[in-house]
Enzyme design. Structure first.
Site, PDB file in Angstrom:
ATOM      1  N   ILE A 280       1.045  -1.187  -0.062  1.00  0.00           N
ATOM      2  CA  ILE A 280       0.185   0.039   0.105  1.00  0.00           C
ATOM      3  C   ILE A 280       0.875   1.133  -0.024  1.00  0.00           C
ATOM      4  CG2 ILE A 280      -0.176  -0.131   2.430  1.00  0.00           C
ATOM      5  CD1 ILE A 280      -2.976   1.148   2.290  1.00  0.00           C
ATOM      6  N   SER A 281       0.818   1.967  -0.951  1.00  0.00           N
ATOM      7  CA  SER A 281       1.739   3.345  -0.946  1.00  0.00           C
ATOM      8  C   SER A 281       1.580   4.223   0.099  1.00  0.00           C
ATOM      9  CB  SER A 281       1.213   4.300  -2.267  1.00  0.00           C
ATOM     10  OG  SER A 281       0.975   3.485  -3.429  1.00  0.00           O
ATOM     11  N   GLN A 282       2.795   4.748   0.190  1.00  0.00           N
ATOM     12  CA  GLN A 282       2.965   5.736   1.300  1.00  0.00           C
ATOM     13  C   GLN A 282       1.898   6.749   1.390  1.00  0.00           C
ATOM     14  OE1 GLN A 282       6.054   8.524  -0.149  1.00  0.00           O
ATOM     15  NE2 GLN A 282       6.687   9.204   2.215  1.00  0.00           N
TER      16      GLN A 282
END
Ligand code: SAM
Length: 205
Positions: A51-53
């Site tokens: 899950i992206s930053q």
């Protein structure tokens, strides 16, 4: 997260900011990693994916300039978090994931949270979703060597497509606008994403 990571780094759109207060990021993260759900880095979600930053999710969302009535296509459902954010800000979200296990998990969380304007399918997102095209906005959440041709075709006139463009060592987050059938590229910042694997992306994992 909002006050320490998003606002100080330049996220300004109040609708985007409100949505990040509302959507509970930890719900999209595996139980054993929930203690770092709001940290300033990507988190593993299984199958070698992330899950992206939070800031990157916010920046990509803000770059889409959503007003509320758009039909959005997301490539790379992953945890479903970005889809939830988009569903708060647009009319309908269509999201494609290549790993069935991730797609099913995301679908279950989104259903639990009550989202009714998100449809998910398993497949190669580089081919787009022709039955639902055209789209006002397209977001690719994996690194691509080029803008996949079917996605250019499925983007509406004056539509915006956001993607991390470049190789496996690093990419440039890029906004692509379609105007009179020409593409205008705007570079936003450097970034690092997992690869987009598919017919019009990278060929191998
Ligand atoms: N948007 C996601 C979220 O909110 O959790 C994060 C996405 S993760 C950085 C990238 C995702 O793209 C991975 O789940 C990966 O399996 C998926 N992916 C890679 N190539 C794909 C393709 N051709 N079609 C669909 N999904 C793809």
């Amino acid at each position: 997260m909002v006050e320490e990571q998003l606002i100080p780094h330049g996220i300004k759109d109040q609708r985007v900011i409100n949505t990040f207060y509302k959507v509970e990021r930890h719900r999209f993260i595996p139980q054993e990693l929930r203690n770092i759900a709001y940290a300033d880095f990507p988190v593993s979600i299984g199958e070698g994916q992330t899950i992206s930053q939070p800031f990157m999710v916010a920046l990509m969302t803000e770059s889409l300039q959503l007003k509320g009535d758009e039909k959005v296509l997301e490539i790379g459902t992953g945890s479903g978090y970005q889809a939830a954010i988009l569903a708060e800000l647009a009319k309908e979200v269509f999201s494609i994931e290549r790993f069935e296990v991730l797609a099913k998990r995301a679908e279950a969380v989104l259903k639990e949270l009550g989202y009714k304007n998100i449809k998910i399918k398993v497949g190669d997102g580089t081919l787009g979703w022709p039955e639902e095209a055209p789209f006002d906005r397209i977001i690719i959440t994996a690194a691509s060597p080029q803008v996949p041709l079917p996605l250019i075709e499925q983007l509406k006139e004056s539509g915006i497509l956001i993607l991390p463009l470049g190789g496996d060592l690093g990419q440039v987050l890029t906004a692509v606008e379609k105007k009179k059938n020409k593409l205008k590229y705007t570079e936003i910042c450097s970034c690092i994403f997992v690869p987009l694997i598919g017919k019009y992306g990278y060929k191998n994992a």
